[in-house]
Design a protein around this motif. Structure first.
Motif, mmCIF file in Angstrom:
data_model
loop_
_atom_site.group_PDB
_atom_site.id
_atom_site.type_symbol
_atom_site.label_atom_id
_atom_site.label_comp_id
_atom_site.label_asym_id
_atom_site.label_seq_id
_atom_site.Cartn_x
_atom_site.Cartn_y
_atom_site.Cartn_z
ATOM 1 N N SER A 1 0.830 -1.205 0.000
ATOM 2 C CA SER A 1 0.000 0.000 0.000
ATOM 3 C C SER A 1 0.868 1.259 0.000
ATOM 4 C CB SER A 1 -0.896 0.027 1.245
ATOM 5 O OG SER A 1 -0.148 0.421 2.390
ATOM 6 N N GLY A 2 2.107 1.114 0.459
ATOM 7 C CA GLY A 2 3.010 2.255 0.497
ATOM 8 C C GLY A 2 2.812 3.148 1.701
ATOM 9 N N TYR A 3 1.866 2.819 2.571
ATOM 10 C CA TYR A 3 1.518 3.745 3.647
ATOM 11 C C TYR A 3 2.463 3.723 4.846
ATOM 12 C CZ TYR A 3 -2.814 4.578 1.095
ATOM 13 O OH TYR A 3 -3.728 4.928 0.133
ATOM 14 N N PHE A 4 3.495 2.880 4.789
ATOM 15 C CA PHE A 4 4.529 3.010 5.812
ATOM 16 C C PHE A 4 5.298 4.313 5.582
ATOM 17 C CE2 PHE A 4 5.128 -1.921 6.203
ATOM 18 C CZ PHE A 4 3.933 -2.002 6.885
ATOM 19 N N ASN A 5 5.230 4.777 4.369
ATOM 20 C CA ASN A 5 5.935 6.000 3.978
ATOM 21 C C ASN A 5 4.956 7.184 4.033
ATOM 22 O OD1 ASN A 5 7.104 8.138 2.615
ATOM 23 N ND2 ASN A 5 8.003 6.863 1.011
ATOM 24 N N PRO A 6 5.208 8.162 4.868
ATOM 25 C CA PRO A 6 4.252 9.262 5.045
ATOM 26 C C PRO A 6 4.016 10.052 3.760
ATOM 27 C CG PRO A 6 6.350 9.769 6.117
ATOM 28 C CD PRO A 6 6.418 8.345 5.709
ATOM 29 N N ASP A 7 5.000 10.063 2.869
ATOM 30 C CA ASP A 7 4.825 10.787 1.603
ATOM 31 C C ASP A 7 3.650 10.216 0.816
ATOM 32 O OD1 ASP A 7 7.103 12.085 2.418
ATOM 33 O OD2 ASP A 7 8.439 10.894 1.149
ATOM 34 N N ASN A 8 3.528 8.887 0.845
ATOM 35 C CA ASN A 8 2.415 8.246 0.139
ATOM 36 C C ASN A 8 1.081 8.530 0.820
ATOM 37 O OD1 ASN A 8 4.116 7.135 -1.769
ATOM 38 N ND2 ASN A 8 4.508 5.330 -0.519
ATOM 39 N N CYS A 9 1.117 8.616 2.133
ATOM 40 C CA CYS A 9 -0.115 8.928 2.863
ATOM 41 C C CYS A 9 -0.625 10.303 2.461
ATOM 42 C CB CYS A 9 0.129 8.884 4.370
ATOM 43 S SG CYS A 9 0.472 7.225 4.987
#
Length: 741
Positions: free
Chosen positions: A35-43
């Motif tokens: 999902s990429g959501y470990f990375n805040p940029d993606n959030c």
RNA sequence: GACCGAUUAGCUCAGCUGGUAGAGCGCUACAUUGACAUUGUAGAGGCCACAAGUUCAAGUCUUGUAUCGGUCACCA
């Protein structure tokens, strides 16, 4: 009992069996990671997080790159991941940075041993370049083990920002840090007594020493028959290096000798000692006279300094062998001691032998007995005044004059950095009060090499090698804690003024074991305040040691270790996490047993079955209709809300052990035991209004409980979330669902 | 030697700014084919280490004592 209860309703089939963590965890982790959501940029990109939102950042204390996961790591990961998930769900820009540590000495000696065993070669046979190549390859190969084990705990780390203490970016940070401190005069090269570890063949810092209590003999004797003063020592072999005898200035017995110099031959070695008066000498101990061996005792070295006494000869070498000629020549110190005592007896000089308790200094890592030796080493001066150009540290203004010691004190004293539990602040201050200059050079090869080059009498310090021929780089490397001290900001890109650095530094929290408060926490405060003018973190959360159920330390020799990976396989990561959090107040050791973990596996299954029950009875629920809640149902919603508020406030106070317990208690003993039980009648009754009201309440309790429990038990809650009918869950991934209010 | 912490149910511990004790596990009894192979209900069990003091009131504050643990320093 009505038929409706027993009727298999139209619910996902997996709920018909007990919860099996092993068959879900890998997939769930992959789903999160993808999902990429470990990375805040993606959030931010996906609108999950507001781009102006507050930040919450933690840097993972990097585990040893060659290590494997143990319960201590597991406890640390559990605590940090809970906080990270909680803040992420609260809409903060949340960043948790992973990394590994080269563990310089440990890694190098491990590889050296293997090479010695397989090829019979020492590091000197291989040479610096070849050894480093081998050690680096070994580190690189083994890093996946610890990183994958870290994933298994459910850690929502932003892997795109992975850092290694020896990678290029960190290399640049370390070099720059050294250079800056060197230019400010805070790093100097000094000829002093160092703690030499003959086994590890390197210097170590004061903090890496452990004292072991042993029985030892105190010998009282004279250097020669006509020497007027008897001295006492537990290390007679060092007396061939004496250059003075020290007595207390007021000691009437020795007044007349003060200032006189005597020559004699001691155990085949000619020595010349001057009698000096020094207040440090205790007239009550031994004979009240002390043989001064400057080259092999820190105290004696300082004494010689004060009285302008010759500091050498050095009579013991790096292999703890005697370097004098005569009968002691080439002997190991222990053998030399025996030889000296034999000689004293022969010469009839020995007056007394007494058994005493003595604390012997040993090296923490190798167990070698520390030999104090004079050496030219690199030091950080913690008392030197300098101007701190830029400061955001509470209580320190930009451009003010300060010292590193003062910075370390002020940061904690003025509340810039808070230490939990409170009592460790005193321990911290106490340590700083006794802090001496920090020896940062090490005689091993694996690590960051000191960025200083020599050519004849010239010295050059720079981030890169100097131009021109004939320069030779200092062979030593830096203490691993030097680079670790930079970790809070080197991981964010410093010395570059990156966006990450601006956004995520100071970090919110450092969570680590109290056993490295001095090694690491203090050094990070020193480095961060000096280099960035910022505190490294707002809160230090010190966790305790994981012990066994009988409160013993876990150790391989006792055979009482509990392997987190085995526990994850057997009971799931969620159960393992919860067992490491509940009952673990900050700073307190935590007793752990397999039974405790098993108990929390039962809890995971309880949540599973709560879901099964609720889904069974809400299959016919119409979400689009407004329901009017019965007064009991309103009460339930109020209780739910107050449970959420309780849990939230305990997390905010970093009382995770209370937060977890309260969430657990609500779900099991309120939701399951009370609410579900009383629902049975309502749900099977013919009162459609009452049913609709209870159905809506149960669904609300379930989704809110899943959210509330998610930081603690991410896998089971997410697994359930994914199985909930879409219309009932609103967000696709529980990990980024909004924390209930 | 200096400093810090602990002493509360059989075990492991919670009890924040003082108002006559709580949790989990364990134990006992009963119920249970149950949403729950992993369940529920009820129950037993504590002069909160000891002594003195402050207070209307003290696990909770003060002082002292005892025992256990930790950290740091270190004498040749």
């Amino acid at each position: 009992m009505s038929e409706k209860v027993n009727q298999p309703a139209n619910i996902p089939e997996i709920f018909l069996k007990p919860y099996d963590p092993a068959s879900h965890e890998t997939d769930i982790y992959a789903m999160w990671e993808n999902s990429g959501y470990f990375n805040p940029d993606n959030c931010i990109k996906d609108g999950v997080t507001d781009k102006e939102a507050e930040t919450f950042s933690i840097v993972l204390p990097p585990p040893n790159v060659t290590g494997t996961l143990h319960m201590g790591h597991a406890a640390m990961l559990a605590v940090e991941d809970i906080l990270v998930r909680y803040h992420r769900m609260n809409g903060k820009r949340t960043l948790w940075i992973p990394g590994t540590d080269s563990a310089a000495i440990a890694t190098q000696s491990k590889v050296e041993k293997e090479i010695q065993k397989a090829e019979g070669k020492s590091r000197h046979d291989l040479g610096r370049e070849e050894l480093l190549k081998r050690v680096s390859a070994f580190a690189e190969n083994s890093k996946d083990t610890i990183l994958n084990q870290t994933r298994k705990m459910g850690s929502s780390l932003d892997w795109s920002r992975y850092a290694y203490t020896l990678d290029d970016k960190r290399y640049k940070a370390v070099m720059t840090a050294f250079k800056n401190m060197y230019d400010d005069g805070l790093i100097y090269r000094g000829d002093r007594i160092v703690n030499w570890d003959p086994k590890g063949q390197t210097t170590i810092s004061d903090d890496e020493i452990v004292y072991e209590e042993r029985k030892s003999t105190l010998y009282t004797f004279k250097y020669s028959p006509d020497f007027p003063i008897s001295i006492s020592t537990s290390r007679p072999e060092t007396k061939v290096g004496d250059t003075a005898v020290a007595v207390h200035p007021d000691d009437v017995r020795y007044q007349k000798f003060i200032g006189q110099t005597f020559s004699c031959t001691f155990c085949d070695v000619p020595i010349e000692v001057t009698v000096i008066a020094d207040k440090e000498v205790d007239p009550e101990f031994g004979t009240g006279a002390l043989g001064v061996t400057p080259a092999h005792s820190k105290i004696d070295w300082d004494m010689a300094d004060r009285h302008n006494i010759t500091k050498r000869p050095q009579i013991i070498n790096e292999y703890a062998k005697m370097t004098v000629s005569g009968r002691l020549s080439g002997l190991k110190v222990n053998d030399a001691r025996t030889a000296v005592v034999a000689w004293l007896k022969e010469e009839n000089l020995l007056e007394k032998e007494e058994t005493i308790d003595q604390n012997v200094a040993t090296a923490e890592r190798t167990g070698g007995i520390i030999e104090p030796l004079p050496k030219l080493q690199w030091w950080i001066d913690v008392n030197k005044k300098f101007i701190l150009k830029h400061s955001e540290i509470p209580g320190v203004s930009s451009g003010s004059e300060t010292t590193l010691k003062e910075l370390m004190v002020t940061t904690v004293e003025n509340g810039g950095t808070d230490i939990l539990p409170e009592r460790f602040k005193r321990v911290y201050f106490n340590w700083i009060t006794n802090l001496n200059d920090w020896c940062i050079s090490r005689q091993i090869w694996f690590g960051h090499r000191i960025p200083v080059w020599y050519r004849n009498d010239e010295i050059y310090c720079g981030v890169t090698a100097p131009e021109g021929a004939g320069w030779e780089q200092d062979p030593d490397t830096l203490d691993t804690w030097f680079s670790s001290g930079l970790w809070s900001f080197s991981t964010l890109g410093w010395p570059e003024q990156t966006e990450d650095l601006k956004t995520y530094h100071p970090t919110a929290l450092l969570e680590t074991g109290y056993d490295i408060l001095f090694f690491w926490v203090a050094r990070m405060i020193l480095m961060s305040t000096y280099h960035t003018g910022q505190i490294p973190f707002k809160t230090v959360y010190l966790h305790g040691l994981v012990r066994d159920e009988k409160n013993r330390k876990m150790s391989k020799s006792l055979g009482n270790t509990i392997d987190p990976l085995t526990m994850i396989e057997k009971f799931g990561a969620d159960a393992t996490r919860l067992s490491l959090v509940i009952g673990a107040a900050p700073g307190n050791d935590l007793p752990l047993s397999e039974n405790k973990i098993k108990g929390y596996k039962n809890f995971a299954n309880k949540i599973w079955n709560i879901t099964r029950f609720i889904l069974t009875h809400t299959a016919d629920m119409d979400m689009s209709k407004d329901v009017s809640f019965s007064s009991r149902d309103q009460e339930i919603l109020t209780n739910l809300k107050s449970a959420v508020i309780d849990v939230t406030s305990e997390i905010e106070k970093y009382n995770l052990y209370l937060a977890g317990e309260k969430a657990y208690h609500f779900i099991w003993h309120e939701l399951a035991d009370v609410i579900l039980e009383e629902s049975k009648d309502i749900l099977t009754s013919d009162d459609a209004t009452a049913r609709a009201s209870r159905q809506a309440v149960l669904m609300e309790c379930l989704t809110t409980s899943l959210k509330m429990m998610h930081p603690f038990m991410p896998y089971v809650t997410e697994t359930i979330w994914q199985e909930l009918p879409k219309v009932k869950r609103k967000t696709d991934i529980l990990m980024v669902a909004k924390w209930p209010k």
